[in-house]
Structure formats: structure tokens, C-alpha cells
Design a protein around this motif. Structure first.
Motif, short mmCIF file in Angstrom:
data_model
loop_
_atom_site.label_atom_id
_atom_site.label_comp_id
_atom_site.label_asym_id
_atom_site.label_seq_id
_atom_site.Cartn_x
_atom_site.Cartn_y
_atom_site.Cartn_z
N GLU A 72 -1.78 3.82 -14.63
CA GLU A 72 -0.95 2.98 -15.81
C GLU A 72 0.26 2.23 -14.73
OE1 GLU A 72 0.27 3.70 -19.69
OE2 GLU A 72 -1.63 4.82 -19.64
N GLU A 73 0.82 3.27 -13.57
CA GLU A 73 1.91 2.48 -13.87
C GLU A 73 1.69 1.48 -12.56
OE1 GLU A 73 5.69 4.68 -12.59
OE2 GLU A 73 5.05 6.01 -14.29
N LYS A 74 0.31 1.86 -11.26
CA LYS A 74 -0.42 1.55 -10.39
C LYS A 74 -0.10 0.05 -11.00
CE LYS A 74 -1.36 5.69 -7.56
NZ LYS A 74 -2.43 5.95 -6.70
N GLU A 75 -1.37 0.32 -12.51
CA GLU A 75 -2.00 -0.86 -12.84
C GLU A 75 -0.94 -2.01 -12.67
OE1 GLU A 75 -5.05 -2.23 -16.05
OE2 GLU A 75 -5.64 0.09 -15.66
N MET A 76 -0.10 -1.71 -13.62
CA MET A 76 0.61 -2.32 -13.93
C MET A 76 1.77 -3.54 -12.40
SD MET A 76 3.21 -1.12 -17.19
CE MET A 76 4.60 -0.70 -16.81
N PHE A 77 2.16 -2.23 -11.34
CA PHE A 77 1.92 -2.71 -10.16
C PHE A 77 1.65 -3.77 -9.50
CE2 PHE A 77 2.75 -1.93 -5.69
CZ PHE A 77 3.74 -2.05 -5.24
N LEU A 78 0.46 -3.38 -9.24
CA LEU A 78 -0.64 -4.18 -9.00
C LEU A 78 -0.04 -5.58 -9.67
CD1 LEU A 78 -3.48 -1.32 -8.26
CD2 LEU A 78 -2.33 -3.27 -6.56
N SER A 79 -0.24 -5.71 -11.14
CA SER A 79 -0.80 -7.10 -12.01
C SER A 79 0.80 -7.45 -11.60
CB SER A 79 -0.33 -6.70 -13.45
OG SER A 79 0.16 -6.33 -13.77
N GLU A 80 1.92 -6.95 -11.04
CA GLU A 80 2.03 -7.87 -10.77
C GLU A 80 2.59 -9.21 -9.51
OE1 GLU A 80 6.38 -5.26 -10.52
OE2 GLU A 80 5.80 -4.29 -12.36
N GLU A 135 0.91 -0.89 -0.43
CA GLU A 135 -0.28 -0.38 0.37
C GLU A 135 0.97 1.00 0.22
OE1 GLU A 135 -3.34 0.30 -0.26
OE2 GLU A 135 -3.41 -1.76 -0.47
N ALA A 136 2.06 1.24 0.52
CA ALA A 136 3.42 2.59 0.81
C ALA A 136 3.21 2.30 -0.56
CB ALA A 136 3.61 2.22 1.55
N GLN A 137 4.24 1.38 -1.31
CA GLN A 137 4.85 2.04 -2.53
C GLN A 137 3.40 2.11 -3.50
OE1 GLN A 137 7.19 -1.96 -3.31
NE2 GLN A 137 6.24 -2.41 -1.54
N ILE A 138 2.07 1.32 -3.28
CA ILE A 138 1.40 2.36 -4.27
C ILE A 138 0.84 3.59 -4.27
CG2 ILE A 138 -1.39 2.30 -5.12
CD1 ILE A 138 -0.48 -1.00 -4.10
N ALA A 139 0.83 4.65 -2.86
CA ALA A 139 0.37 4.91 -2.64
C ALA A 139 1.52 6.85 -3.41
CB ALA A 139 0.47 6.30 -1.01
N GLU A 140 2.52 6.42 -3.17
CA GLU A 140 3.79 6.90 -4.06
C GLU A 140 3.88 6.79 -5.66
OE1 GLU A 140 7.46 5.41 -2.93
OE2 GLU A 140 7.17 5.54 -0.38
N ILE A 141 3.01 5.75 -6.27
CA ILE A 141 2.60 6.11 -7.64
C ILE A 141 1.35 6.74 -8.19
CG2 ILE A 141 2.98 4.27 -9.44
CD1 ILE A 141 3.51 2.69 -8.32
N GLU A 142 1.98 7.75 -8.68
CA GLU A 142 1.27 9.03 -9.37
C GLU A 142 0.51 8.33 -10.58
OE1 GLU A 142 2.25 13.32 -9.14
OE2 GLU A 142 3.40 12.01 -7.57
N ASP A 143 1.10 7.99 -12.02
CA ASP A 143 0.75 7.65 -13.18
C ASP A 143 -0.20 6.55 -12.95
OD1 ASP A 143 -0.19 6.97 -15.68
OD2 ASP A 143 2.25 6.18 -15.80
#
Length: 172
Positions: free
Chosen positions: A160-168, A150-158
């Protein structure tokens, strides 16, 4: 109305990391949950006791409504003294009305947020399973989260990048 109150969320540690010291010396989410419950039950018991003292005087004077309310309050008191949350008491509408003004903490629905390590976010772990087993009769929910993710997700602004991060992690 008691039955319309938002849930209380308890975050419970469900991961072991030698770099993060646990206050009790070892990770035990069931113990942690019980400590929280005990503290809340004691607070609720104090509230119920105060109202019992006040209601008892009116009941002694012969007030029928006060006698009925006193019986309900004594049911909650006995349940709390037995180490049980108020929400686990089979309570009638009259019982609930007797404690409605007290805003008891343990009568509210609970969601346990099981904070796990990144590797356990999808399938959980033995700590999560122990917590789920312990609360199965409480009418409570257990939600698995990873504060680290959750902390890492909060730092991602884009987005599309959030979606890629989550899919990983296999998350949506």
C-alpha cells in the motif's frame, strides 16, 4: 534462432546533476549511445572477419554454399564498417543464417533505458527527446526510468505504501 533472442538493454544517462560527474564531462545521451554502439560494432566486426577468413578458404575451393555465405558475411562486414548496427541491415533469411552462429551483439533488439531525474519521470526531458530522435530508425525502444525512484521503491516493503509513493509521482 536470431529472431527470437531477448533484447539488450542499454541504460543511458538523461539527466544533469552537478554532483554526479559524467565521464565525458557533460551529459550527452546520443554520444554515450554511439560509444556503446561503436564498441559493440567492433566486436561484431571481429567475429564476422574471423568467419570470413574461414569461409573464404572453402569458397575458393568451389563450394557454392560457402560462396553464398561469404557474400552474406561481406554484406554484414560492410554494414558494420560503415558504423551501422547489424540489426539495421536489410537481411534475407540466407544472410541471417550466415551469421546466426556468431551471436552478433548489434543484431539483437535494443531497449534504451533513459535514466532521468525524478522531475522528468512523466514527461521526459530534452535529453530523452534527443535520444528518441537519434534511434527512431533503429527499430529500438526508449523507456523512461528514474533509478532514483526505483531505488526508493525497492526499500518500501508495504504494498500500500508503494502504491501511495507511486501515485505521488503519477505512476502506476
Amino acid at each position: 534462432n536470431i529472431r527470437e533472442v531477448d533484447a539488450i538493454i542499454h541504460v543511458v544517462r538523461c539527466f544533469d546533476d552537478p554532483n554526479i560527474v559524467h565521464v565525458a564531462g557533460s551529459v550527452d545521451p546520443v554520444f554515450d549511445k554511439e560509444v556503446i554502439d561503436t564498441e559493440l560494432e567492433i566486436k561484431d566486426l571481429e567475429s564476422v572477419d574471423k568467419k570470413i577468413q574461414k569461409t573464404a578458404r572453402t569458397a575458393k575451393a568451389g563450394d557454392a554454399k560457402a560462396k553464398k555465405e561469404l557474400a552474406s558475411l561481406q554484406r554484414f562486414k560492410a554494414h558494420l564498417e560503415d558504423g551501422q548496427n547489424a540489426r539495421t541491415l536489410y537481411a534475407s533469411d540466407d544472410d541471417l543464417e550466415a551469421v546466426e552462429d556468431l551471436q552478433l551483439l548489434t543484431i539483437k533488439p535494443v531497449i534504451y533505458a533513459a535514466n532521468v531525474d525524478e522531475a522528468s519521470i512523466i514527461s521526459g526531458n530534452s535529453f530523452v527527446e534527443a535520444l528518441k530522435e537519434h534511434v527512431k530508425d533503429e527499430n529500438a525502444e526508449v523507456v523512461v526510468i528514474s533509478a532514483s525512484i526505483e531505488a526508493q521503491i525497492a526499500e518500501i516493503e508495504d504494498p500500500e505504501e508503494k502504491e501511495m509513493f507511486l501515485s505521488e509521482y503519477g505512476l502506476t
